[in-house]
Design an enzyme around this catalytic site. Sequence first.
Site, PDB file in Angstrom:
ATOM      1  CG  HIS A  26      -1.629   1.213   1.582  1.00  0.00           C
ATOM      2  ND1 HIS A  26      -3.004   1.265   1.647  1.00  0.00           N
ATOM      3  CD2 HIS A  26      -1.217   2.472   1.885  1.00  0.00           C
ATOM      4  CE1 HIS A  26      -3.382   2.495   1.977  1.00  0.00           C
ATOM      5  NE2 HIS A  26      -2.310   3.241   2.133  1.00  0.00           N
ATOM      6  CD  GLU A  27       1.754   3.768   3.933  1.00  0.00           C
ATOM      7  OE1 GLU A  27       1.992   4.747   3.205  1.00  0.00           O
ATOM      8  OE2 GLU A  27       0.920   3.801   4.850  1.00  0.00           O
TER       9      GLU A  27
ATOM     10  CD  GLU B 106      -4.779   6.598   2.490  1.00  0.00           C
ATOM     11  OE1 GLU B 106      -4.411   5.402   2.544  1.00  0.00           O
ATOM     12  OE2 GLU B 106      -3.972   7.546   2.605  1.00  0.00           O
TER      13      GLU B 106
END
Length: 718
Positions: free
Chosen positions: A444-445, A504
Site C-alpha cells: 500500500h505505502e 487511500e
Amino acid sequence: GSSKMPTAEEELYMTPASTPICVLEAREAFDGLTDDEKLYAHYISVGSWGASMACLAQTSPETPPLFLALFKLFTADAAEQLEAKAKASGVSESDWDEFMQFTACFFGNMGNYLDFGDTKFVPRCSKEAITSIFNASSMASTLAPEWEAIAAQVFDLSPEKRQLGLEGQGISCYYSPDITKEEIAIVQDFLGSQNLGDQAYNTRLFKSEGPKGKVLDLVIASAEVKPSATHLYKDTNINIKYGDHAPFMAKLAANLEKAVQYVPKDREDQRQMMECYIAAFKGGAIKDHKDSQRAWVKDKGPPVETNIGFIESYRDPFGVRGEFEGFVAVVNRAQSAKFQTLVDQATEFIAMLPWSKDFEKDTFLRPDFTSLDVVSFASRGIPAGINIPNYDDIRQSEGFKNVSLGNVLSASSPSEKITFLTPEDEEMFKQWRGKSFEVQVAIHELLGHGSGKLLRENETEGGGLNFSINEVVHPLTGGKITTCYKPGQTWDSVFGPDSSSYEECRAEAVGIYLCTVPKILAIFGYTVAEGETPDVVYTNWLLMVRAGVLALEYYTPETKTWRQAHMQARYCILRVLLEAGGGLLQLKGEGEDMTLALDRSKILTVGKEAIGKLLVKLNVYKATADVEEGLKMYHFYTSVLDDLLALRQVVLSKKQPRKLFVQCNTVEAGGKVTLQEFPPTPAGLVKSFTERFKEGGELGDLIKEIPNCGQFPHKLLP
C-alpha cells in the site's frame, strides 16, 4: 451510572466501556541508540509534545479547559488516592471506572472527538458523578468550578456537536463557527493566486467584522508574532496574521535548537532539515516547512527518524488544514530489509499493475520505506504507516518517505472480539492478521502511493505537456486525453475533500491486487506456487472485506457523508467485490448472524479482475485530473444502499473500541536519557501525561498557556 439505557444511536457517542489499552513497546529499539542519538530523540520528543498542545485548540472549544481540569485533578492526587477519596464520598465503582475510561480516552485522543472517525464521545457516567469526583479532590475548591464551567459542553450531544464539520453539519476549531465553505474557498483561491496553495496547512481561519465590513483572518502558526498584512481579493478583506499556537511553537523551536547539536557531522541533510524546521516554527512560512521536507526526503535511513508539523488534513472538513503532529521513531532493522527488497524490485512490480506505462512515472522515485518503532508520537492518534510529505510538488519531483510503524502494527490486546467471520475464518484471521497486514501495509505505502503519474501542463517557460497528446490513448474512452493538470493545480486542489479517501482507495486496491504475486510474497518469507492462494493472501482479502463492512460505522446516513478516509476506501472495495459476482463474496445470514463468505478459489480470477478494473479507473481519472468522472465513479461505489444501511445497525451494535496507546516518556539527567514506562491501564495512560507536563519539568511552563487557546487565535496576540 446513568439513569436510563442509551439508545443505539446515543451509544455511538458514549465512551467505550472497556477500551483495549496497549503499551507502545519501544525499549528494545531505543536501547540500541548511542547517547547522542538518544539526546537527539529526547529533545525532538519534548518539543513535539509541547507543540502537541496545539491539537487541543484544533479539536473542540471545550478540549483545552477540560485538559487543564483533568491534568490538575490527577496532579493534585494520584489516581489511586483520588479513587479512595471519591469512593469514600459515595462514588460507585462503576462511576469511577467509567470516569477513568473517559479520561483515558480523552488523553489518548488529545480531545473529546475520536481520533478515528471524528465523532464526539461523552462520559458514560453522569455529570453529577464527575462533579462528586472533583469535589473529592484535595484541590476541590479551585477544580470543581473549572469542571462546572464546562460540564454542560462536555455532555452536549446536539446534532451539530456530534461530529466535525462545517455549516451546521458539525464543529471545527479550524474556523469561526459561522464561516461558510464559500469563504474558505475564497481564501484558498487567494492563496493559489499568490502561488501559496500549501500555506493553508499551518493556519486557521476566523471571520470578524471590521470597519470596512467582513474580514477573514488567516492566522498562521508561528512562535514569532509578526505584523499582519491585509489584502483585498474578490471583494473580500483577507488579513494574514501570525502567532497562532505561539507558546507551543516557541517550545518546539527551542527544543529543536537543542536537538540540532546532536546531529552527526556527516548528516548534512538532517542538519538542514532541523534548521528549516526551526525557521518554519518560528516564522510560520510554509516555504521553510517545505524545505524541511525536501531535506527530510534526502536524509535516507537515519537511526532516529522524525517528522514534525501540521501534516495530515483528514480532520479539516474542507481538507486543506493540517493537524499538528511530531514523532520520534527508531529503525527496526530486520523488517526494513524486507521493505528495501520490495523497493529494489519496485519497477518490476509496478509494471504488473493494470495500466499502461503512459500513466506511470518515467522513473520510479524510490521512497525511503522503513519500518520504525515509535518512541513518541505527539498528536491525537498513531497511524500504522506514514507516507509523506503531503506536498504533491515535492512528491512528484523529489520523492517521499514511507514509514511503517512496526510497534503500532504489532500491538494487540487479547480481549478483542473478531466479528462477522465463521469460526474457521476467525482462527485463520487471528493467526495471520499481523502477517497479512505487514504485507498489505508495505505494498500500500510503497507501490500504492508510489505508483501513478499526473499528466500536466509544464510550469516552465514554453509550457508544453509532460505526455504526448497525440500518442496516449485514454483506456476508458479509447480517444485522446482531454483533461490534465494546469499550472498551479495539484491533485488535492483538483479533487478537493475527496482526494485523500480516493487516494487511500487506490493504494489499498494496489495492496490486495499485488499481494497475490508469488515473487512479492517470497520477500516476506512465503514460498507460493503460481496460481496458489495461500493463507496470508486469503487473510489479507478477508481483512479488507471485513474492514469494508466495519466501515459502515464511519458513515453518517443523515448527511450521506463519510467521516474517515481509509474506511470509505475499504467500503468502496467491498462494494466492487460484491458487485463482481461469480460467487467470490457473499454476505451470508441475516442481521446479528451475518458472516462473510469469501471464496478462496475465486480470488485470483474474479477478484483480481474486478480490482484491476477499479484500479484502471482510479488511476486514470486521477492522472488526467478528471474530477467529474472520477468522483462520479467514487461516489457511486461509496454510496450506501438500503441493505447495507440495515447492516450498519448491526455493525454499530457489535462495535469494538479502537485501542489506545500508553507511550513512554524520555527523561534526561546529566547528559543521559532514560525511558520512563507506564502500565497499560487508564491510570497509567493518565500518569504518562501528568508526568510529561509536570511542574518543574521541561514542559511544565506550558500548562499556564492552555487557557489562552481555543476556537480563536491565541488570546495573547495583538
